[in-house]
Enzyme design. Structure first.
Site, PDB file in Angstrom:
ATOM      1  N   THR A 192     -11.949 -42.445  15.671  1.00  8.65           N
ATOM      2  CA  THR A 192     -11.076 -43.257  16.783  1.00  8.65           C
ATOM      3  C   THR A 192     -12.786 -44.480  16.791  1.00  8.65           C
ATOM      4  O   THR A 192     -13.992 -44.815  16.556  1.00  8.65           O
ATOM      5  CB  THR A 192     -11.227 -42.721  17.830  1.00  8.65           C
ATOM      6  OG1 THR A 192     -12.850 -42.408  18.205  1.00  8.65           O
ATOM      7  CG2 THR A 192     -10.782 -41.414  17.400  1.00  8.65           C
ATOM      8  N   ASP A 193     -12.131 -45.896  17.987  1.00  5.97           N
ATOM      9  CA  ASP A 193     -13.084 -46.628  18.070  1.00  5.97           C
ATOM     10  C   ASP A 193     -13.292 -45.500  19.456  1.00  5.97           C
ATOM     11  O   ASP A 193     -13.089 -44.637  19.579  1.00  5.97           O
ATOM     12  CB  ASP A 193     -12.453 -47.698  18.803  1.00  5.97           C
ATOM     13  CG  ASP A 193     -13.262 -48.750  19.244  1.00  5.97           C
ATOM     14  OD1 ASP A 193     -14.369 -48.777  19.160  1.00  5.97           O
ATOM     15  OD2 ASP A 193     -12.194 -49.960  19.291  1.00  5.97           O
TER      16      ASP A 193
END
Ligand code: BGC
Length: 764
Positions: A272-273
């Protein structure tokens, strides 16, 4: 009997625990290790080690445990020999702490030019070399994966992070990214191509829903990722913050599994960011293998959801397996003894070269440049001339050991800087300091009288226009895309005063994105778009001004006449209204959701199709020499064709040319852009009179458009016109290619828009 049994079972148990104590991860026992892991261990492995990262202010690079200053680390599991990984930003160079607790040594890395600057070189070999030195620094500083490259499409010039990105065109983006990734990964370290996908605005980026047609997604916003992923196999992909057509990208199985893995064959890991907790189970289900920066709550959530049956352990296992497959490739796992001493001197030389190759000469009236040695004394105007900008802000920034600004660069190149002018600006900066005015200084209104005197006692004037910004906010049109009135006045007054004296004026754009040029570009004699060149930026500009380097960069995006000429401006958050924290409010267009109504007509695809005039076209850039194109020939291959074209340096200076091939498709059932970039090549350094035959290869698949009615990439049969030129509007040769039978590649009907789009169609 009882005693015997007890003894036997005790012996069995201790043997088991001894076995599992011995079990340590290797490249060949991933299945076995996976089997030996408890649910708790699995849930720990796929969640990053927060270590206070998010609990403090959201500044990038707080994790101290493995390598100080990295953006994130993963958690190790000692008993199974599963090592941690260090993940560090970013696109402008490796971002780690340069100064460390109780340590007098420094840990500087090389500050390379920003992504846009690199991409404007159109030089894949150069990008591979830059990738190699960055990868070497990643390796030598004990990092495993660098969170780069950033390859989102410049949908609008107003996106705050465009400086990290490469282009408005997905083909150029994909090729540049692939070269960079191949370079980095040749060192045995990983990359994370980001932000997947459609993270094209910073306003409300954590929640904005990009409403995009399936065709525009495939052709524009996913294409660059597709090319780079297929051609360079990045170790990891970073899923963006935003949503696409409903779900968050991080929770979209259609994006992260159906397209990325099933269709493109990606075998690496998705992380994920840096969002913090979302619906972790949905992320796991989507194919998001690692949650960053991670929190204990996420680990607990995974365990609870598996126990309650809401999430299957098999799905968790898929993520765990990908983590293990990644870990065994990392330097930490291989116990690499990193030196902390990469060859920063040599790397700086390449950074300088890369910065100058991406500088774009926009105007050079009467061969103003290069400056002859007789024009040594430069009157240097503009606050940015003295406060030169090396790169943008946010996670794409880093701590450079030094920055060669413009003044240093000019002095290094043997120029003299008018002391009266520099004194004036320095006293302005002193004054601001005394008043405790922080931040970038607004442009100084210099009196006409002062300018007149400098026109008398200097040889030439240089004015620098600067723009900076970055992660977390978008740009405004007024005073940012457009020049401020003080800047326009400065250009006006300086050019008038110097021209009266028969002296020339050069404007340097030290900017992080496109600015308006049409209203003032007629005034100065030369304009150089220098972007933000990293730590060697000032030297790179001076190399071009002095003629040590012949400019060979070309624009990777269009410079429109007005920002409103881009159809995306109609659907972009112009007021930068984040409206975060407001509850119970109605959804705000361009903040909560953005309608990509321009469809595939992004950048030059729009300007060429609508036949709209621009200030500087895509692919444009001047040189100190000229090139002649001739003898375009086409040879069919088994799955496409190769065009060869002869490029001759017909000027009197050595230089490099960027040769571009655009295609116009035959008319068929779909609405198509007038021109689309399908291939490009940069020549070697050609001496005056020297010729190079350049080859431009195109596959039939590259000519395809995405047909929503059949959910397939379709290459129509018929005759394609191929335009070979120096920019999208400077075509020098034309040749045609006929495909006898249509070809198509079937895809999945996924990522459908959830709101109604009123898509632009030009032509039909
Ligand atoms: C950015 C990413 C970056 C990450 C870690 C995020 O805010 O969007 O580009 O890699 O932080 O620093």
């Amino acid at each position: 009997m009882k005693t015997v049994l007890l003894t036997l079972s005790l012996a069995f148990c201790s043997c088991l625990s001894a076995r599992s104590q011995e079990l340590k991860l290797t490249e060949n026992n991933i299945d076995e290790v996976l089997k030996a892991m408890t649910l708790e261990e699995k849930a720990t492995l796929i969640v990053g080690e927060t270590n206070g990262y998010w609990s403090q202010e959201p500044i990038i690079g707080k994790t101290e445990s493995l390598i100080p200053g990295v953006a994130g680390t993963t958690q190790g599991i000692k008993r199974l020999g599963i090592t941690q990984m260090a993940l560090a930003d970013g696109p402008a160079g490796l971002r780690v702490s340069t100064h460390r607790k109780n340590d007098s040594k420094t840990y500087y890395t090389t500050g390379i030019p920003v992504g846009t600057n690199l991409a404007c070189s159109w030089n894949t070999e150069l990008l591979e070399s830059v990738g190699k030195i960055i990868g070497n620094e990643v390796h030598e500083y004990g990092v495993d994966v660098i969170l780069s490259p950033a390859v989102n499409i410049m949908r609008s010039p107003l996106c705050g992070r465009n400086f990290e990105y490469y282009s408005e065109d997905p083909f150029l983006t994909g090729k540049i990214a692939a070269a960079f990734i191949n370079g980095v990964q040749s060192n045995g370290v990983g990359t994370s191509i980001k932000h997947f996908a459609a993270n094209n605005q910073e306003t409300n980026r954590n929640n904005n829903d990009a409403i995009v047609s399936q065709r525009a997604l495939r052709e524009i916003y996913l294409k660059g990722f597709e090319i780079a992923i297929k051609e360079s196999r990045p170790w990891t992909v970073m899923a963006s913050y935003n949503r696409i057509n409903g779900p968050y990208t991080q929770e979209s199985r259609e994006l992260l599994t159906t397209i990325l893995r099933d269709e493109w064959g990606f075998e690496g890991l998705v992380m994920t960011d840096w969002i913090g907790q979302r619906n972790t189970a949905a992320q796991v289900h989507a194919g998001n293998d690692l949650m960053e920066p991670g929190s204990q709550k996420q680990t607990d959530e995974i365990i609870a959801r598996v126990k309650s049956g809401e999430l299957s352990e098999t799905e968790v296992d898929v993520c765990v397996r990908r983590m293990l497959e990644l870990i065994v490739k990392t330097p930490h796992f291989k116990n690499y003894v990193y030196s902390n001493t990469p060859d920063l001197k040599a790397h700086a030389q390449l950074a300088r070269k890369a910065a100058s190759e991406g500088i774009v000469l926009l105007k050079n009236y009467n061969e103003t440049l290069p400056l002859p040695l007789t024009k040594k004394n430069i009157a240097l105007f503009g606050v940015t001339s003295y406060k030169y900008i090396a790169g943008g802000t946010g996670s794409g920034d880093m701590d450079r050991a030094y920055v060669v600004g413009l003044t240093d660069g000019l002095i290094n190149a043997g120029f003299d800087i008018s002391k009266k002018t520099s004194d004036l600006y320095n006293s302005y900066f002193e004054f601001r300091k005394a008043q405790e005015q922080n931040g970038r200084a607004p442009e100084l209104a210099v009196s006409r009288d002062f300018i007149n005197r400098r026109a008398e006692d200097s040889d030439v004037a240089v004015i620098t226009i600067g723009r900076n910004g970055g992660e977390g906010s978008d740009r405004r049109i007024e005073d940012n895309f457009n020049l401020a009135s003080e800047e326009l006045d400065l250009i006006d007054n300086v050019t008038e005063a110097f021209h009266i004296k028969g002296k020339q004026v050069i404007v340097i754009l030290n900017v992080f994105g496109v600015v308006e040029t049409a209203s003032w570009k007629g005034l100065p004699d030369a304009i150089l778009c220098a972007w933000q060149g990293g730590q060697e930026g000032g030297n790179a500009v001076a190399d071009i001004l002095a003629g040590k380097e012949n400019p060979s960069g070309k624009l990777s995006m269009t410079f429109p006449i007005s920002c409103y000429d881009h159809p995306s401006t109609l659907n972009f958050p112009l007021s930068n209204n984040n409206s975060r924290g407001r509850s119970n409010r109605d959804e705000v267009q361009n903040v909560d959701y953005t309608l990509y109504n321009e469809g595939i007509y992004v950048g030059y695809r729009y300007f060429t199709s609508a036949q709209k005039e621009v200030s500087y076209p895509f692919g444009f850039g001047l040189s100190y020499t000229q090139f002649a194109y001739s003898n375009a020939k086409l040879k069919s291959t088994k799955d496409g064709f190769i065009v060869s074209v002869s490029i001759k340096n017909i000027g009197d200076k050595a230089g490099k040319e960027i040769v571009q091939l655009y295609a116009t498709a035959p008319s068929g059932s779909l609405n198509k852009p007038a021109m689309e970039l399908k291939s490009f090549a940069k020549t070697k350094m050609l001496q005056p009179g020297e010729i190079q035959i350049v080859s431009l290869e195109v596959k039939n698949y590259d000519l395809a458009s995405y047909d929503e009615s059949s959910q397939a990439w379709v290459t129509d049969k018929g005759t394609y016109t191929l335009h070979i030129g120096a920019s999208v509007s400077d075509i020098r040769q034309e040749i045609s290619y006929t495909l006898a039978k249509s070809e198509s590649v079937k895809c999945n009907d996924v990522l459908k828009p959830t709101r109604k789009l009123d898509e632009l169609k030009i032509g039909k």
